[in-house]
Write a protein that holds these residues in place. Structure first.
Motif, PDB file in Angstrom:
ATOM      1  N   TYR A 124       0.864  -1.164   0.000  1.00  0.00           N
ATOM      2  CA  TYR A 124       0.000   0.000   0.000  1.00  0.00           C
ATOM      3  C   TYR A 124       0.904   1.219   0.000  1.00  0.00           C
ATOM      4  CZ  TYR A 124      -4.283   2.548   1.125  1.00  0.00           C
ATOM      5  OH  TYR A 124      -5.373   3.384   1.095  1.00  0.00           O
ATOM      6  N   CYS A 125       1.370   1.637  -1.143  1.00  0.00           N
ATOM      7  CA  CYS A 125       2.409   2.663  -1.281  1.00  0.00           C
ATOM      8  C   CYS A 125       1.799   4.062  -1.203  1.00  0.00           C
ATOM      9  CB  CYS A 125       3.145   2.500  -2.622  1.00  0.00           C
ATOM     10  SG  CYS A 125       3.941   0.888  -2.822  1.00  0.00           S
ATOM     11  N   LYS A 126       2.371   4.884  -0.329  1.00  0.00           N
ATOM     12  CA  LYS A 126       1.875   6.251  -0.168  1.00  0.00           C
ATOM     13  C   LYS A 126       3.003   7.264   0.021  1.00  0.00           C
ATOM     14  CE  LYS A 126       0.958   5.467   4.766  1.00  0.00           C
ATOM     15  NZ  LYS A 126      -0.062   5.591   5.821  1.00  0.00           N
ATOM     16  N   PHE A 127       4.279   6.873  -0.270  1.00  0.00           N
ATOM     17  CA  PHE A 127       5.411   7.778  -0.117  1.00  0.00           C
ATOM     18  C   PHE A 127       6.171   7.879  -1.439  1.00  0.00           C
ATOM     19  CE2 PHE A 127       4.684   6.282   4.206  1.00  0.00           C
ATOM     20  CZ  PHE A 127       4.731   7.453   4.925  1.00  0.00           C
ATOM     21  N   ASN A 128       6.571   9.114  -1.741  1.00  0.00           N
ATOM     22  CA  ASN A 128       7.435   9.375  -2.886  1.00  0.00           C
ATOM     23  C   ASN A 128       8.832   9.723  -2.375  1.00  0.00           C
ATOM     24  OD1 ASN A 128       5.371   8.946  -4.678  1.00  0.00           O
ATOM     25  ND2 ASN A 128       5.017  11.117  -5.141  1.00  0.00           N
ATOM     26  N   VAL A 129       9.841   9.013  -2.889  1.00  0.00           N
ATOM     27  CA  VAL A 129      11.237   9.258  -2.506  1.00  0.00           C
ATOM     28  C   VAL A 129      11.870  10.052  -3.649  1.00  0.00           C
ATOM     29  CG1 VAL A 129      13.449   8.217  -1.949  1.00  0.00           C
ATOM     30  CG2 VAL A 129      11.336   7.163  -1.112  1.00  0.00           C
ATOM     31  N   LEU A 130      12.267  11.297  -3.351  1.00  0.00           N
ATOM     32  CA  LEU A 130      12.869  12.179  -4.347  1.00  0.00           C
ATOM     33  C   LEU A 130      14.372  12.243  -4.109  1.00  0.00           C
ATOM     34  CD1 LEU A 130      12.572  14.215  -6.661  1.00  0.00           C
ATOM     35  CD2 LEU A 130      12.184  16.008  -4.929  1.00  0.00           C
ATOM     36  N   LEU A 131      15.170  11.699  -5.056  1.00  0.00           N
ATOM     37  CA  LEU A 131      16.630  11.639  -4.960  1.00  0.00           C
ATOM     38  C   LEU A 131      17.233  12.647  -5.924  1.00  0.00           C
ATOM     39  CD1 LEU A 131      17.086   7.741  -4.934  1.00  0.00           C
ATOM     40  CD2 LEU A 131      17.185   9.276  -2.965  1.00  0.00           C
ATOM     41  N   SER A 132      18.249  13.385  -5.417  1.00  0.00           N
ATOM     42  CA  SER A 132      18.894  14.399  -6.249  1.00  0.00           C
ATOM     43  C   SER A 132      20.297  14.653  -5.690  1.00  0.00           C
ATOM     44  CB  SER A 132      18.085  15.705  -6.270  1.00  0.00           C
ATOM     45  OG  SER A 132      17.996  16.236  -4.960  1.00  0.00           O
ATOM     46  N   GLY A 133      21.064  15.494  -6.402  1.00  0.00           N
ATOM     47  CA  GLY A 133      22.401  15.850  -5.955  1.00  0.00           C
ATOM     48  C   GLY A 133      23.481  15.295  -6.873  1.00  0.00           C
ATOM     49  N   LYS A 134      24.707  15.741  -6.643  1.00  0.00           N
ATOM     50  CA  LYS A 134      25.827  15.347  -7.478  1.00  0.00           C
ATOM     51  C   LYS A 134      26.483  14.084  -6.937  1.00  0.00           C
ATOM     52  CE  LYS A 134      27.001  20.124  -8.804  1.00  0.00           C
ATOM     53  NZ  LYS A 134      28.057  21.166  -8.817  1.00  0.00           N
ATOM     54  N   LEU A 135      26.993  13.312  -7.838  1.00  0.00           N
ATOM     55  CA  LEU A 135      27.774  12.140  -7.458  1.00  0.00           C
ATOM     56  C   LEU A 135      29.150  12.610  -6.951  1.00  0.00           C
ATOM     57  CD1 LEU A 135      27.878   9.016  -7.466  1.00  0.00           C
ATOM     58  CD2 LEU A 135      28.924   9.164  -9.734  1.00  0.00           C
ATOM     59  N   TYR A 136      29.670  11.983  -5.945  1.00  0.00           N
ATOM     60  CA  TYR A 136      30.929  12.426  -5.330  1.00  0.00           C
ATOM     61  C   TYR A 136      31.787  11.216  -4.969  1.00  0.00           C
ATOM     62  CZ  TYR A 136      28.686  11.093  -0.935  1.00  0.00           C
ATOM     63  OH  TYR A 136      28.056  10.389   0.049  1.00  0.00           O
ATOM     64  N   ASN A 137      33.072  11.497  -4.713  1.00  0.00           N
ATOM     65  CA  ASN A 137      34.018  10.484  -4.273  1.00  0.00           C
ATOM     66  C   ASN A 137      33.945  10.382  -2.744  1.00  0.00           C
ATOM     67  OD1 ASN A 137      36.425   9.081  -3.480  1.00  0.00           O
ATOM     68  ND2 ASN A 137      37.315   9.525  -5.467  1.00  0.00           N
ATOM     69  N   SER A 138      33.772   9.188  -2.232  1.00  0.00           N
ATOM     70  CA  SER A 138      33.572   9.020  -0.788  1.00  0.00           C
ATOM     71  C   SER A 138      34.844   9.256   0.021  1.00  0.00           C
ATOM     72  CB  SER A 138      33.047   7.612  -0.502  1.00  0.00           C
ATOM     73  OG  SER A 138      33.967   6.631  -0.934  1.00  0.00           O
ATOM     74  N   ARG A 139      36.012   9.323  -0.637  1.00  0.00           N
ATOM     75  CA  ARG A 139      37.261   9.575   0.087  1.00  0.00           C
ATOM     76  C   ARG A 139      37.704  11.027  -0.043  1.00  0.00           C
ATOM     77  NH1 ARG A 139      41.560   4.584  -0.384  1.00  0.00           N
ATOM     78  NH2 ARG A 139      40.320   3.038   0.773  1.00  0.00           N
TER      79      ARG A 139
END
Length: 371
Positions: free
Chosen positions: A262-277
């Motif tokens: 019963y889905c009622k949430f929208n997940v909005l993903l954004s932003g720049k990809l980055y190096n974790s180190r």
């Protein structure tokens, strides 16, 4: 000729003796007497020979007295044995009674003896304590040197196992991010081994500690207990910004676990990809966004997972914004970093960010326990 005469049995009453309580006993004594004819003739003529008659009477009296004495001795033995038992019990009680009723307070002589012994024992213990304290005082510097050398060896050869307070690690990370915000090559030089100074190695150790101890184990547990698909996980890992919005409910397949929910949430993903180190951002498709519809459990898991996954990058972004807002120019990097770091520490900003990290870790732990 000679003839034999059997003496009759002798009866006596033990009650005649005042000391015994035994009933009447019968003692049968068989006596074989060999008598001459003269004696028999004398017995037959008692009137003529009075001395012989007196002798025989005396013999009978002696025998009777001996028998009576034997009976009396036996009676006294039995009575004495019973009386001795009673007396022995009484004596045992008399002997035990004073032991039970001994006074608890010692006498004067015992006090002096015990005091003297106590003083002697205390002197011996004091001497031993002095010796042990002397040995300990001699061994303490050596023990401290050994502990220091062991910790240094452990930190040098196995840096991941060296112990340090968590907040100390966090402050080192903040200082490293401030340096990298001014000098963009600092983090990359840390990871490639160019910088070998003590402070640089400590910062590298703290960065590894944050990744390997704080964040990564909890992320792995969150994923292992979920039914997320790899595609959804990769999307959450790549985008540093997230917004979870409540929308109209719809019965459909969840785009995170692909199960009917019963889905009622929208997940909005954004932003720049980055190096974790090195924290370098990639400008390729910087405006890209992803909108995914998920159920309630997957939405909550996404929030907890994303907060931990991108916490380090968000901390670096905040440190970079602080250095950009600083208007001081023509100042050495070391002085600028020390000044900004002291300001952040005095204002409580570093502590606030550390508290946020602990909250994110607690959320991850409680979410794992719940599910």
């Amino acid at each position: 000729g000679k003839r034999k005469r059997l003496n009759t049995s002798v009866l006596y009453d033990s009650d005649e003796s005042e000391d015994s309580d035994i009933l009447v006993r019968k003692v049968f004594a068989k006596r074989h007497c060999i008598m001459d004819e003269d004696e028999s003739s004398e017995e037959q003529q008692p009137d003529k020979t009075c001395p012989t008659e007196n002798v025989s009477i005396n013999r009978k009296q002696k025998v009777f007295a001996k028998l009576k004495e034997l009976a009396r001795q036996r009676a006294t033995r039995t009575s004495c044995s019973s009386e001795n038992c009673e007396d022995s019990n009484d004596e045992a009680e008399m002997e035990e009674e004073p032991l039970c009723r001994l006074p608890l307070t010692p006498t004067e002589g015992s006090e002096t003896d015990s005091d003297s012994m106590k003083d002697f024992i205390v002197e011996e213990e004091d001497d031993d304590d002095d010796d042990t304290e002397h040995v300990k005082s001699e061994n303490q510097p050596q023990q401290k040197e050994l502990n220091a050398s062991n910790s240094e060896l452990l930190a040098y050869y196995v840096p991941h196992l060296s112990r340090c307070d968590h907040y100390v690690h966090f402050k080192r990370i903040v200082k490293a991010f401030l340096i990298n915000a001014i000098d963009g090559t600092f983090l990359s030089s840390l990871y490639d081994g160019t910088r070998q100074k003590k402070y640089a190695q400590d910062m590298l150790l703290s960065l590894h500690y944050l990744d390997d101890r704080f964040i990564q184990p909890r992320l792995e547990n969150l994923i292992s207990r979920s039914r997320w698909k790899d595609r959804y996980k990769e999307r959450v890992d790549c985008y540093p910004d997230v917004r979870i919005i409540l929308k109209n409910a719809k019965n459909m397949s969840c785009q995170a676990c692909e199960l009917n929910r019963y889905c009622k949430f929208n997940v909005l993903l954004s932003g720049k990809l980055y190096n974790s180190r090195t924290m370098e951002a990639d400008d390729f498709m910087s405006d890209d966004k992803q909108v995914l519809k998920v159920g309630m459990v997957c939405a909550n898991r996404t929030r907890v997972y994303h907060n931990l996954k991108h916490f380090k990058y968000k901390l670096y972004v905040d440190c970079s914004s602080i250095t950009e807002l600083d208007g001081v120019e023509d100042e050495p990097v070391k002085d600028t970093v020390e000044r900004l770091f002291s300001q952040l520490e005095d204002s409580g900003w570093i502590q606030k960010r550390y508290d946020d990290l602990e909250d994110y870790m607690n959320d991850a732990d409680s979410f794992q326990e719940e599910k």
